[in-house]
Design a protein around this motif. Structure first.
Motif, PDB file in Angstrom:
ATOM      1  N   SER A   1       0.850  -1.192   0.000  1.00 57.62           N
ATOM      2  CA  SER A   1       0.000   0.000   0.000  1.00 57.62           C
ATOM      3  C   SER A   1       0.882   1.236   0.000  1.00 57.62           C
ATOM      4  N   GLN A   2       0.397   2.286  -0.653  1.00 59.63           N
ATOM      5  CA  GLN A   2       1.125   3.548  -0.659  1.00 59.63           C
ATOM      6  C   GLN A   2       1.010   4.274   0.675  1.00 59.63           C
ATOM      7  N   LEU A   3       0.010   3.888   1.486  1.00 64.17           N
ATOM      8  CA  LEU A   3      -0.224   4.547   2.779  1.00 64.17           C
ATOM      9  C   LEU A   3      -0.038   3.546   3.906  1.00 64.17           C
ATOM     10  N   ILE A   4       0.815   3.857   4.856  1.00 59.92           N
ATOM     11  CA  ILE A   4       1.010   2.967   5.999  1.00 59.92           C
ATOM     12  C   ILE A   4      -0.253   2.897   6.851  1.00 59.92           C
ATOM     13  N   SER A   5      -1.040   3.960   6.870  1.00 60.54           N
ATOM     14  CA  SER A   5      -2.299   3.939   7.635  1.00 60.54           C
ATOM     15  C   SER A   5      -3.254   2.886   7.065  1.00 60.54           C
ATOM     16  N   ASP A   6      -3.280   2.756   5.738  1.00 61.49           N
ATOM     17  CA  ASP A   6      -4.120   1.753   5.077  1.00 61.49           C
ATOM     18  C   ASP A   6      -3.644   0.353   5.444  1.00 61.49           C
ATOM     19  N   THR A   7      -2.323   0.163   5.450  1.00 61.21           N
ATOM     20  CA  THR A   7      -1.751  -1.143   5.811  1.00 61.21           C
ATOM     21  C   THR A   7      -2.102  -1.513   7.243  1.00 61.21           C
ATOM     22  N   LEU A   8      -1.960  -0.568   8.154  1.00 62.94           N
ATOM     23  CA  LEU A   8      -2.214  -0.868   9.561  1.00 62.94           C
ATOM     24  C   LEU A   8      -3.692  -1.156   9.821  1.00 62.94           C
ATOM     25  N   THR A   9      -4.578  -0.444   9.125  1.00 67.45           N
ATOM     26  CA  THR A   9      -6.016  -0.727   9.250  1.00 67.45           C
ATOM     27  C   THR A   9      -6.307  -2.152   8.804  1.00 67.45           C
ATOM     28  N   PHE A  10      -5.705  -2.545   7.676  1.00 73.77           N
ATOM     29  CA  PHE A  10      -5.878  -3.920   7.183  1.00 73.77           C
ATOM     30  C   PHE A  10      -5.356  -4.919   8.209  1.00 73.77           C
ATOM     31  N   CYS A  11      -4.145  -4.676   8.697  1.00 71.44           N
ATOM     32  CA  CYS A  11      -3.502  -5.623   9.604  1.00 71.44           C
ATOM     33  C   CYS A  11      -4.276  -5.774  10.912  1.00 71.44           C
ATOM     34  N   GLU A  12      -4.809  -4.667  11.412  1.00 74.55           N
ATOM     35  CA  GLU A  12      -5.610  -4.729  12.633  1.00 74.55           C
ATOM     36  C   GLU A  12      -6.873  -5.551  12.398  1.00 74.55           C
ATOM     37  N   GLY A  13      -7.514  -5.331  11.250  1.00 76.39           N
ATOM     38  CA  GLY A  13      -8.748  -6.057  10.940  1.00 76.39           C
ATOM     39  C   GLY A  13      -8.529  -7.521  10.634  1.00 76.39           C
ATOM     40  N   ALA A  14      -7.380  -7.830  10.012  1.00 80.41           N
ATOM     41  CA  ALA A  14      -7.105  -9.215   9.614  1.00 80.41           C
ATOM     42  C   ALA A  14      -6.426 -10.013  10.720  1.00 80.41           C
ATOM     43  N   GLY A  15      -5.997  -9.327  11.783  1.00 82.22           N
ATOM     44  CA  GLY A  15      -5.354 -10.021  12.888  1.00 82.22           C
ATOM     45  C   GLY A  15      -3.885 -10.301  12.679  1.00 82.22           C
ATOM     46  N   VAL A  16      -3.208  -9.442  11.914  1.00 87.66           N
ATOM     47  CA  VAL A  16      -1.763  -9.605  11.701  1.00 87.66           C
ATOM     48  C   VAL A  16      -1.030  -9.318  13.010  1.00 87.66           C
ATOM     49  N   LYS A  17      -0.107 -10.209  13.390  1.00 89.25           N
ATOM     50  CA  LYS A  17       0.550 -10.109  14.696  1.00 89.25           C
ATOM     51  C   LYS A  17       1.879  -9.378  14.660  1.00 89.25           C
ATOM     52  N   GLY A  18       2.486  -9.296  13.493  1.00 84.27           N
ATOM     53  CA  GLY A  18       3.781  -8.630  13.393  1.00 84.27           C
ATOM     54  C   GLY A  18       4.041  -8.185  11.983  1.00 84.27           C
ATOM     55  N   LEU A  19       4.786  -7.099  11.843  1.00 81.42           N
ATOM     56  CA  LEU A  19       4.946  -6.472  10.538  1.00 81.42           C
ATOM     57  C   LEU A  19       6.350  -5.917  10.370  1.00 81.42           C
ATOM     58  N   SER A  20       6.987  -6.296   9.281  1.00 79.80           N
ATOM     59  CA  SER A  20       8.219  -5.618   8.864  1.00 79.80           C
ATOM     60  C   SER A  20       7.802  -4.373   8.089  1.00 79.80           C
ATOM     61  N   VAL A  21       8.574  -3.304   8.220  1.00 80.74           N
ATOM     62  CA  VAL A  21       8.238  -2.046   7.553  1.00 80.74           C
ATOM     63  C   VAL A  21       9.415  -1.634   6.675  1.00 80.74           C
ATOM     64  N   THR A  22       9.146  -1.406   5.402  1.00 82.02           N
ATOM     65  CA  THR A  22      10.211  -1.010   4.487  1.00 82.02           C
ATOM     66  C   THR A  22       9.816   0.243   3.719  1.00 82.02           C
ATOM     67  N   ILE A  23      10.618   0.577   2.705  1.00 83.47           N
ATOM     68  CA  ILE A  23      10.406   1.789   1.901  1.00 83.47           C
ATOM     69  C   ILE A  23       8.966   1.859   1.409  1.00 83.47           C
ATOM     70  N   PRO A  24       8.273   2.980   1.536  1.00 83.97           N
ATOM     71  CA  PRO A  24       8.717   4.288   2.041  1.00 83.97           C
ATOM     72  C   PRO A  24       8.161   4.633   3.429  1.00 83.97           C
ATOM     73  N   HIS A  25       7.867   3.598   4.240  1.00 87.89           N
ATOM     74  CA  HIS A  25       7.066   3.809   5.449  1.00 87.89           C
ATOM     75  C   HIS A  25       7.845   3.883   6.769  1.00 87.89           C
ATOM     76  N   LYS A  26       9.165   3.736   6.749  1.00 91.15           N
ATOM     77  CA  LYS A  26       9.911   3.598   8.006  1.00 91.15           C
ATOM     78  C   LYS A  26       9.826   4.820   8.916  1.00 91.15           C
ATOM     79  N   GLU A  27       9.594   5.984   8.312  1.00 91.75           N
ATOM     80  CA  GLU A  27       9.460   7.193   9.122  1.00 91.75           C
ATOM     81  C   GLU A  27       7.993   7.545   9.382  1.00 91.75           C
ATOM     82  N   SER A  28       7.151   7.429   8.352  1.00 91.58           N
ATOM     83  CA  SER A  28       5.738   7.789   8.528  1.00 91.58           C
ATOM     84  C   SER A  28       5.034   6.867   9.517  1.00 91.58           C
TER      85      SER A  28
END
Length: 498
Positions: free
Chosen positions: A274-301
């Motif tokens: 996803s281009q937006l880390i907020s979109d990714t986190l919403t998905f992960c929270e809803g899908a029950g993702v327990k852990g996430l690696s973060v890479t370009i371009p989201h490491k700061e945002s």
């Protein structure tokens, strides 16, 4: 519901080409889909022969261009092809098509009756190539005219939120067989997690013709089985993954999933693009993702969304690892220890204390690397196209900085005991060095510099190749990736990787 099947889509130009592909991948697949719309025109007339040439059940599909296929003829011509392919049913049903894919607006009673009479199950499909479909259960109920039909919905999501909706609706659909799929890069989780949507099957494509289906998100049958262990995924499988964009190529799933397999942990690690880390986190929270690696371009945002952070994250100002605990995101940085271990291996007996080191870039990865170089006692100059970002990072540690352009060659030469390249420039680039793929294209290597490029795909970037030809020792970022992944694995599972 039963475990989803792996269906290999055949888009070769001839029946013989497709037959060879089936034989090559037969141990990885359960059934195949013959895409008649991809066959040469003369070959289309003989599609009827194909089921008898193979041992797997076969889906007959003639996809129109408006639905993402190659067929551009009229409805009459397509109807004739369907009729020809289904005619003269063999008493041995294994030599007939097992399924036929009809779009939701394709209703030719004579052909549908023939299919049902010959024991050919109808997949009633809906394809939305530009817009997401949200009312999935309702649409499937409408498409399923009889209990004999399998409704199929495939759509192009606009965000991971659309994919989450598909997962949520699919989880509740246990009354009848169906096929659900989100296409494109964002839709990838729906293919690997077909068991979560109770999907009848998931589609893959052979490596040899994958360009025909790459835009809609197909992967090859070997990868889905050997890297993602598709047949082992169930409702209890723990979800992990990597967040980034565009994330065209990543070795992280191979590393993490190998660890889960070796440690016999029921888990899977997949890309969430996803281009937006907020979109990714919403998905992960809803899908029950327990852990996430973060890479370009989201490491700061991603820093804005962390509930608790490690001391290293606070100091570095970038985060590459998230753990979900008690409905909170805990942030860590494993780039720093991963880089340090990889760098020390590369350097061997060479010490960089008091040595002059150039860091190319000032993004999330650079922040972790500069943090490590400070700990190791190096004298650093940060080079970045946006000089304000370089200045901000340099001031934090009392380092020098310089704008990254052709005028900085002398300064770069001064800080060239070790050059650490931290930008994405050169990623997925195989060509000769130029201003587009080499961040320091203007710099002439003398041959005694050490170059560490954190990119690992390709294994030799254009700047690395140029440095190597000048006699420099070079290192790519694969070991850094590997070592930081080991740290993540322990944070995710509580167990050591090695």
């Amino acid at each position: 519901m039963n475990q989803p099947l792996v269906c290999m889509t055949l888009t070769g130009k001839t029946l013989e080409e497709n037959l060879k592909l089936v034989k090559k991948y037969e141990k990885y697949i359960d059934l195949v889909e013959l895409r008649v719309d991809h066959l040469n025109e003369d070959e289309q007339l003989y599609a009827r022969r194909f089921p008898a040439m193979i041992y797997q059940p076969c889906i007959l599909t003639i996809r129109r261009d408006i639905d993402g296929g190659q067929f551009t003829g009229g409805d009459f011509a397509r109807t004739n092809l369907f009729a020809r392919a289904l005619a003269f049913a063999n008493p041995d049903k294994s030599k007939n098509f097992a399924f036929v894919d009809f779009e939701e607006d394709f209703h030719i009673p004579s052909i549908q009756d023939a299919a049902m009479a010959f024991g050919v199950r109808i997949i009633r499909s809906c394809h939305s190539m530009k817009e997401p479909i949200l009312n999935i259960r309702e649409r499937c109920d409408i498409m399923r005219k009889t209990g004999y039909e399998i409704p199929k919905i495939a759509f192009m999501p606009h965000s991971l939120s659309d994919v989450l909706n598909l997962l949520k609706e699919g989880e509740a659909m246990t009354q009848y067989e169906h096929i659900l799929c989100a296409m494109g890069p964002e839709g990838f989780p729906s293919r690997v997690l077909a068991s979560r949507t109770n999907s009848f099957l998931t589609y893959v494509s052979p490596e040899e013709v994958i360009e025909n289906t790459k835009a809609i998100g197909h992967i090859d049958p070997v990868t889905i089985n050997e890297m993602y262990h598709f047949k082992s995924i169930n409702q209890e499988t723990a979800l992990y993954g990597i967040a980034g964009w565009p994330l065209l190529k990543t070795s992280s799933p191979a590393i993490h999933n190998k660890g889960y397999e070796e440690k016999k942990i029921n888990a899977v690690y997949i890309p969430y693009r996803s281009q937006l880390i907020s979109d990714t986190l919403t998905f992960c929270e809803g899908a029950g993702v327990k852990g996430l690696s973060v890479t370009i371009p989201h490491k700061e945002s991603v820093m804005y969304y962390i509930n608790e952070q490690s001391p290293e994250v606070a100091q570095i100002g970038a985060c590459n690892t998230l753990v979900r605990k008690n409905n909170k995101w805990l942030g860590y940085n494993t780039d720093a220890p991963g880089f340090r271990r990889a760098l020390e291996e590369f350097l061997g007996p060479v010490k960089i204390k008091h040595k002059k080191v150039a860091v190319i870039g000032a993004g999330g990865a650079a922040k972790a690397i500069v943090y490590v170089l400070k700990q190791m006692g190096a004298r650093v100059c940060i080079f970045n196209r946006t000089v304000e970002a370089a200045m901000q990072l340099a001031d934090k540690y009392g380092f020098n900085y310089c704008q990254l352009d052709a005028h900085c060659a002398a300064k770069l030469d001064e800080y060239s005991n070790l050059i650490v390249q931290t930008t994405s420039v050169g990623m997925n680039s195989e060509g000769p060095s130029n201003a587009e793929n080499d961040p320091i294209y203007f710099y002439d290597f003398r041959g005694n510099e050490l170059l560490f490029d954190i990119i690992y795909e390709p294994s030799t970037t254009p700047v690395m190749r140029r440095a190597e030809l000048s006699g420099c020792r070079v290192c790519n970022g694969y070991k850094m990736l590997e070592y930081q992944a080991y740290e993540q694995f322990k944070l995710f599972t509580g167990r050591s990787y090695e």
